[in-house]
Design a protein around this motif. Structure first.
Motif, PDB file in Angstrom:
ATOM      1  N   ASN A   1      43.864  33.960  42.330  1.00 44.97           N
ATOM      2  CA  ASN A   1      44.192  32.647  42.873  1.00 44.97           C
ATOM      3  C   ASN A   1      44.173  31.579  41.787  1.00 44.97           C
ATOM      4  O   ASN A   1      44.973  30.655  41.814  1.00 44.97           O
ATOM      5  CB  ASN A   1      43.224  32.266  43.992  1.00 44.97           C
ATOM      6  CG  ASN A   1      43.463  33.059  45.251  1.00 44.97           C
ATOM      7  OD1 ASN A   1      44.560  33.528  45.500  1.00 44.97           O
ATOM      8  ND2 ASN A   1      42.433  33.215  46.048  1.00 44.97           N
ATOM      9  N   GLN A   2      43.266  31.699  40.838  1.00 43.98           N
ATOM     10  CA  GLN A   2      43.165  30.707  39.772  1.00 43.98           C
ATOM     11  C   GLN A   2      44.081  31.003  38.588  1.00 43.98           C
ATOM     12  O   GLN A   2      44.523  30.097  37.906  1.00 43.98           O
ATOM     13  CB  GLN A   2      41.723  30.606  39.281  1.00 43.98           C
ATOM     14  CG  GLN A   2      40.824  30.004  40.329  1.00 43.98           C
ATOM     15  CD  GLN A   2      39.536  29.463  39.740  1.00 43.98           C
ATOM     16  OE1 GLN A   2      39.280  29.567  38.543  1.00 43.98           O
ATOM     17  NE2 GLN A   2      38.734  28.874  40.590  1.00 43.98           N
ATOM     18  N   PHE A   3      44.346  32.281  38.337  1.00 47.16           N
ATOM     19  CA  PHE A   3      45.160  32.694  37.189  1.00 47.16           C
ATOM     20  C   PHE A   3      46.211  33.709  37.642  1.00 47.16           C
ATOM     21  O   PHE A   3      46.115  34.894  37.333  1.00 47.16           O
ATOM     22  CB  PHE A   3      44.277  33.316  36.106  1.00 47.16           C
ATOM     23  CG  PHE A   3      43.108  32.457  35.696  1.00 47.16           C
ATOM     24  CD1 PHE A   3      43.292  31.393  34.842  1.00 47.16           C
ATOM     25  CD2 PHE A   3      41.837  32.721  36.182  1.00 47.16           C
ATOM     26  CE1 PHE A   3      42.227  30.596  34.457  1.00 47.16           C
ATOM     27  CE2 PHE A   3      40.759  31.928  35.812  1.00 47.16           C
ATOM     28  CZ  PHE A   3      40.960  30.864  34.947  1.00 47.16           C
ATOM     29  N   PRO A   4      47.236  33.262  38.379  1.00 45.02           N
ATOM     30  CA  PRO A   4      48.188  34.195  38.999  1.00 45.02           C
ATOM     31  C   PRO A   4      49.017  35.037  38.029  1.00 45.02           C
ATOM     32  O   PRO A   4      49.514  36.094  38.412  1.00 45.02           O
ATOM     33  CB  PRO A   4      49.093  33.288  39.833  1.00 45.02           C
ATOM     34  CG  PRO A   4      48.918  31.926  39.276  1.00 45.02           C
ATOM     35  CD  PRO A   4      47.546  31.874  38.680  1.00 45.02           C
ATOM     36  N   ASP A   5      49.153  34.635  36.794  1.00 44.79           N
ATOM     37  CA  ASP A   5      50.005  35.362  35.853  1.00 44.79           C
ATOM     38  C   ASP A   5      49.256  36.340  34.950  1.00 44.79           C
ATOM     39  O   ASP A   5      49.841  36.936  34.066  1.00 44.79           O
ATOM     40  CB  ASP A   5      50.763  34.367  34.967  1.00 44.79           C
ATOM     41  CG  ASP A   5      51.709  33.486  35.774  1.00 44.79           C
ATOM     42  OD1 ASP A   5      52.237  33.968  36.791  1.00 44.79           O
ATOM     43  OD2 ASP A   5      51.905  32.327  35.376  1.00 44.79           O
ATOM     44  N   MET A   6      47.973  36.543  35.189  1.00 48.42           N
ATOM     45  CA  MET A   6      47.190  37.364  34.262  1.00 48.42           C
ATOM     46  C   MET A   6      47.054  38.837  34.658  1.00 48.42           C
ATOM     47  O   MET A   6      46.544  39.621  33.884  1.00 48.42           O
ATOM     48  CB  MET A   6      45.791  36.758  34.093  1.00 48.42           C
ATOM     49  CG  MET A   6      45.818  35.481  33.296  1.00 48.42           C
ATOM     50  SD  MET A   6      44.186  34.874  32.903  1.00 48.42           S
ATOM     51  CE  MET A   6      43.620  36.086  31.750  1.00 48.42           C
ATOM     52  N   GLY A   7      47.455  39.255  35.835  1.00 52.86           N
ATOM     53  CA  GLY A   7      47.340  40.664  36.219  1.00 52.86           C
ATOM     54  C   GLY A   7      45.917  41.118  36.378  1.00 52.86           C
ATOM     55  O   GLY A   7      45.508  42.123  35.806  1.00 52.86           O
ATOM     56  N   LEU A   8      45.154  40.384  37.139  1.00 56.60           N
ATOM     57  CA  LEU A   8      43.719  40.655  37.285  1.00 56.60           C
ATOM     58  C   LEU A   8      43.417  41.502  38.522  1.00 56.60           C
ATOM     59  O   LEU A   8      42.775  41.065  39.463  1.00 56.60           O
ATOM     60  CB  LEU A   8      42.958  39.324  37.344  1.00 56.60           C
ATOM     61  CG  LEU A   8      43.088  38.474  36.097  1.00 56.60           C
ATOM     62  CD1 LEU A   8      42.629  37.064  36.345  1.00 56.60           C
ATOM     63  CD2 LEU A   8      42.309  39.097  34.953  1.00 56.60           C
ATOM     64  N   SER A   9      43.857  42.737  38.505  1.00 55.52           N
ATOM     65  CA  SER A   9      43.599  43.644  39.612  1.00 55.52           C
ATOM     66  C   SER A   9      42.176  44.171  39.509  1.00 55.52           C
ATOM     67  O   SER A   9      41.558  44.131  38.437  1.00 55.52           O
ATOM     68  CB  SER A   9      44.579  44.802  39.588  1.00 55.52           C
ATOM     69  OG  SER A   9      44.303  45.650  38.496  1.00 55.52           O
ATOM     70  N   PRO A  10      41.638  44.705  40.614  1.00 59.61           N
ATOM     71  CA  PRO A  10      40.291  45.311  40.547  1.00 59.61           C
ATOM     72  C   PRO A  10      40.204  46.386  39.474  1.00 59.61           C
ATOM     73  O   PRO A  10      39.204  46.499  38.781  1.00 59.61           O
ATOM     74  CB  PRO A  10      40.082  45.887  41.940  1.00 59.61           C
ATOM     75  CG  PRO A  10      40.949  45.067  42.824  1.00 59.61           C
ATOM     76  CD  PRO A  10      42.149  44.706  41.977  1.00 59.61           C
ATOM     77  N   ARG A  11      41.243  47.160  39.322  1.00 59.24           N
ATOM     78  CA  ARG A  11      41.237  48.227  38.318  1.00 59.24           C
ATOM     79  C   ARG A  11      41.196  47.667  36.891  1.00 59.24           C
ATOM     80  O   ARG A  11      40.541  48.219  36.024  1.00 59.24           O
ATOM     81  CB  ARG A  11      42.476  49.099  38.493  1.00 59.24           C
ATOM     82  CG  ARG A  11      42.469  50.294  37.608  1.00 59.24           C
ATOM     83  CD  ARG A  11      43.612  51.206  37.912  1.00 59.24           C
ATOM     84  NE  ARG A  11      43.474  52.412  37.126  1.00 59.24           N
ATOM     85  CZ  ARG A  11      44.068  53.528  37.390  1.00 59.24           C
ATOM     86  NH1 ARG A  11      44.839  53.626  38.428  1.00 59.24           N
ATOM     87  NH2 ARG A  11      43.896  54.572  36.629  1.00 59.24           N
ATOM     88  N   ASN A  12      41.886  46.558  36.670  1.00 55.67           N
ATOM     89  CA  ASN A  12      41.888  45.943  35.342  1.00 55.67           C
ATOM     90  C   ASN A  12      40.563  45.285  35.011  1.00 55.67           C
ATOM     91  O   ASN A  12      40.228  45.139  33.847  1.00 55.67           O
ATOM     92  CB  ASN A  12      43.020  44.911  35.225  1.00 55.67           C
ATOM     93  CG  ASN A  12      44.372  45.538  35.137  1.00 55.67           C
ATOM     94  OD1 ASN A  12      44.509  46.695  34.813  1.00 55.67           O
ATOM     95  ND2 ASN A  12      45.394  44.772  35.442  1.00 55.67           N
ATOM     96  N   LEU A  13      39.831  44.867  36.033  1.00 60.35           N
ATOM     97  CA  LEU A  13      38.538  44.234  35.774  1.00 60.35           C
ATOM     98  C   LEU A  13      37.541  45.285  35.366  1.00 60.35           C
ATOM     99  O   LEU A  13      36.635  45.067  34.650  1.00 60.35           O
ATOM    100  CB  LEU A  13      38.036  43.471  36.998  1.00 60.35           C
ATOM    101  CG  LEU A  13      38.879  42.288  37.418  1.00 60.35           C
ATOM    102  CD1 LEU A  13      38.294  41.652  38.665  1.00 60.35           C
ATOM    103  CD2 LEU A  13      38.962  41.258  36.305  1.00 60.35           C
TER     104      LEU A  13
END
Length: 40
Positions: free
Chosen positions: A28-40
């Motif tokens: 929601n805060q950084f929509p263009d960063m690709g912050l999926s649960p798997r990437n975290l």
């Protein structure tokens, strides 16, 4: 984000969807960063 990941972990424990919720909050805060649960 209202709470730090550490604080959420203390309140909710492991396996409670903390990473998933963090991913949603970050997207929601950084929509263009690709912050999926798997990437975290």
């Amino acid at each position: 984000m209202d709470k730090l990941l550490f604080e959420k972990h203390l309140e909710e424990g492991y396996g409670s969807g903390v990473v998933k919720q963090l991913s949603i909050d970050l997207k929601n805060q950084f929509p263009d960063m690709g912050l999926s649960p798997r990437n975290l």
